[in-house]
Design an enzyme around this catalytic site. Structure first.
Site, PDB file in Angstrom:
ATOM      1  N   LYS A  18     -10.459  -0.322  10.621  1.00 23.02           N
ATOM      2  CA  LYS A  18     -10.678  -1.510   9.790  1.00 23.02           C
ATOM      3  C   LYS A  18     -11.078  -2.724  10.635  1.00 23.02           C
ATOM      4  O   LYS A  18     -11.312  -3.800  10.119  1.00 23.02           O
ATOM      5  CB  LYS A  18      -9.416  -1.838   8.991  1.00 23.02           C
ATOM      6  N   ASP A  52       3.224  -3.998   8.116  1.00 28.84           N
ATOM      7  CA  ASP A  52       1.961  -3.285   7.936  1.00 28.84           C
ATOM      8  C   ASP A  52       0.843  -4.307   8.150  1.00 28.84           C
ATOM      9  O   ASP A  52       0.570  -5.135   7.280  1.00 28.84           O
ATOM     10  CB  ASP A  52       1.921  -2.693   6.523  1.00 28.84           C
ATOM     11  N   HIS A  56       0.873  -1.173   0.000  1.00 28.30           N
ATOM     12  CA  HIS A  56       0.000   0.000   0.000  1.00 28.30           C
ATOM     13  C   HIS A  56       0.911   1.225   0.000  1.00 28.30           C
ATOM     14  O   HIS A  56       2.015   1.176   0.546  1.00 28.30           O
ATOM     15  CB  HIS A  56      -0.834  -0.053   1.287  1.00 28.30           C
ATOM     16  N   CYS A  77      -4.628   2.310  -3.819  1.00 30.84           N
ATOM     17  CA  CYS A  77      -3.387   2.840  -3.254  1.00 30.84           C
ATOM     18  C   CYS A  77      -2.222   1.901  -3.512  1.00 30.84           C
ATOM     19  O   CYS A  77      -1.369   1.713  -2.634  1.00 30.84           O
ATOM     20  CB  CYS A  77      -3.539   3.124  -1.758  1.00 30.84           C
ATOM     21  N   GLN A 129      -4.314  -4.901   7.197  1.00 36.87           N
ATOM     22  CA  GLN A 129      -5.287  -5.850   6.639  1.00 36.87           C
ATOM     23  C   GLN A 129      -5.268  -7.203   7.330  1.00 36.87           C
ATOM     24  O   GLN A 129      -6.032  -8.084   6.949  1.00 36.87           O
ATOM     25  CB  GLN A 129      -5.029  -6.042   5.130  1.00 36.87           C
TER      26      GLN A 129
END
Lengths: 417, 150
Positions: free
Chosen positions: A229, A203, A126, A367, A206
């Site tokens: 999220k 990261d 991303h 993104c 997700q």
């Protein structure tokens, strides 16, 4: 925490927003990878905080200030438990995943990188886990080195081994790709990074929403994710960092709340994590996030993961069988997202027709422009699933895709029919 | 919010068979490259001016049916106009896609592009429709010193 059996239908009524019509069709929300919806318990926890406990944290000695500070620090402790960190002092509140990754790049990596050093990342990142590293490289003379994904966009252990070298100082990668839903072998990457004395930055935007996380088992140096999220509010994220790193890092922002002692000429910093939390933090948001963690904890993260993976697999299978549809990424082991195109119909046109059917999906470059360029597509459609979705939502999506083909079918003749 | 209001047959026809698709080069050609960063739609507009007239207009690009058909309609409609007339048309088109009434005389001048009126009911798609027209606005400003409308 004890968990109770549940089905998406049971918990749907906990999410007020899902009970509505878009035009004359019931809403099917398939954009949770962009932001999830919020259960009533989160909304109410925040309202209750503002109605009863609101005050600034770590300052005044009055009762409300005490309650607010306690609630804020309890949220930090809940996050520590959620990811299995050793100490709550390793949990830094930020404004978002992007904020967390910028903090690592600016306050840790920039001090450490020298010309010729290498930052290893993947072309699937991303922009939030790409641009901070591009800038750090530009400012220090370090080089960006990319792990080569497989043809179906998986990140393998072998590819990681090929990319990491004695010059590697940082390995930065997404736990779960927001475009393919593929899972990167983080524990392996961490071992390889540590073998050459590099730090690993993950990261987890997700993965945190639907995977059990254990930062000690993964042995990562830094891990970033955000509340919105995973059923929580917008405006708050977290950076997990090993305590030794936080001790060595200089604060990125300076100002109120993060000091030990200030004179007219100089100041000393508070201990971690507070030295990285300048200014009034998102207090009610921390309270809301805590409620979201409680909600997820009661359902059980293993079950949430199993449910989301099953729905994603169903959708990947159904869409892959649909003539004219191209699904990007691996066929198996995907988390939450299915990214696709229908013939040569532009993703925005697909999304508009799906919206008319009440189905909310994301259309665009997600993104991840370098990845789109690599796939030679300007844009793609992404459907993403969460705990409140069920098989019926997958069926509605497939039905919607057929409606798109029907509607645009004649535009490009046989290409999609 | 019916889909048929957005995707009129004439729009799909321009999408299927774009008019004035191509490139221009040489003296008096202004090239404007415009992207919509939020979705990746991309138009390159080529305008060849003779005096204050738009002698030739071509475009290339990629994007959704709305952005591409709009580029096709715009290019066909403004070729042959004076820069001032073209600037006027841009201003009127921008009003049309906001849902304003523009009157029959202007509708006639906009030709097929009137069909894009339906995007006013789809606010997130308005930018798709205006991309090529914004490119023309820039080309006019750059090509002849005519100021962009408004």
């Amino acid at each position: 925490m004890s968990t109770r059996p549940w089905t998406p239908r049971d918990i749907r009524s906990d999410f007020p927003i899902l009970d509505q019509m878009i035009g004359d069709r019931p809403l099917v929300y398939l954009d949770s990878a962009a932001t999830s919806q919020k259960p009533r318990s989160v909304i109410e926890a925040m309202a209750r905080f503002y109605e009863r406990d609101n005050a600034n944290v770590h300052r005044a000695v009055h009762t409300l200030a005490g309650r607010a500070t306690e609630a804020y620090e309890r949220a930090r402790e809940a996050l520590r438990r959620f990811i299995g960190a050793r100490s709550a002092s390793e949990i830094v509140f930020t404004r978002s995943t992007t904020g967390s990754l910028n903090l690592v790049a600016q306050a840790y990596a920039r001090m450490r990188l020298r010309p010729g050093d290498e930052i290893v990342l993947t072309p699937l990142e991303h922009h939030a886990n790409l641009l901070p590293w591009q800038r750090a490289a530009r400012e220090t003379g370090a080089r960006l080195v990319y792990i080569e994904p497989t043809d179906d966009l998986r990140i393998t252990e072998e590819a990681i081994d090929r990319a990491i070298s004695p010059r590697t100082k940082i390995v930065a990668l997404a736990h779960v790709s927001n475009v393919t839903g593929g899972v990167a072998p983080i524990a392996h990457a961490a071992r390889r990074a540590h073998d050459v004395g590099a730090a690993i930055v993950v990261d987890a935007a997700q993965s945190a929403p639907h995977m059990p996380l254990d930062v000690q088992a993964l042995d990562v140096d830094f891990l970033a994710f955000s509340a919105h999220k995973m059923l929580g509010p917008t405006g708050i994220g977290v950076l997990y960092a090993k305590h030794e790193h936080l001790l060595a890092m200089e604060p990125y922002e300076v100002g109120g709340e993060m000091i030990e002692r200030v004179t007219l000429m100089e100041a000393t910093w508070a201990a971690p994590p507070w030295k990285f939390e300048a200014g009034t933090p998102p207090i009610a948001e921390a309270v809301g996030w805590h409620a979201a963690l409680d909600y997820l904890g009661a359902l059980g993260m293993e079950r949430v993961e199993a449910h989301v993976m099953r729905l994603t697999a169903l959708a990947v299978e159904a869409l892959s069988e649909e003539p004219g549809v191209t699904v990007y990424g691996p066929r198996e082991g995907r988390h939450a997202v299915v990214t696709f195109n229908i013939g040569r119909i532009h993703a925005h046109d697909v999304s508009t027709v799906l919206d008319a059917e009440g189905i909310a999906v994301r259309a665009g470059h997600h993104c991840a422009q370098p990845l789109m360029t690599q796939l030679c597509i300007p844009a793609a459609v992404r459907a993403s699933f969460y705990l409140y979705n069920d098989e019926e939502d997958v069926a509605r999506l497939v039905e919607g895709v057929r409606r798109v083909k029907e509607f645009f079918g004649d535009v490009f003749g046989e290409s999609v029919s | 919010m019916s889909l048929e209001n957005l995707y009129r047959e004439v729009i799909l026809d321009h999408y299927r068979h774009p008019r004035r698709r191509g490139t221009l080069e040489g003296d008096g050609v202004t090239v404007v490259d415009l992207k919509n960063p939020s979705c990746g739609d991309h138009v390159t507009l080529y305008v060849r001016q003779e005096g204050d007239r738009l002698a030739e207009v071509r475009f290339k690009g990629e994007g959704c049916s709305i952005s591409m058909s709009s580029a096709s309609m715009m290019s066909s409609q403004v070729e042959g106009l004076t820069t001032e007339e073209a600037a006027g048309l841009v201003a009127v088109f921008l009003r049309l896609v906001q849902g304003e009434a523009i009157g029959e005389a202007w509708e006639e001048k906009l030709g097929d592009a009137v069909a894009l009126r339906g995007v006013s009911q789809f606010p997130v798609r308005v930018k798709c429709a205006t991309l090529a027209w914004k490119a023309l606005e820039q080309a006019l400003a750059r090509g002849s010193g005519v100021r962009p409308s408004r």
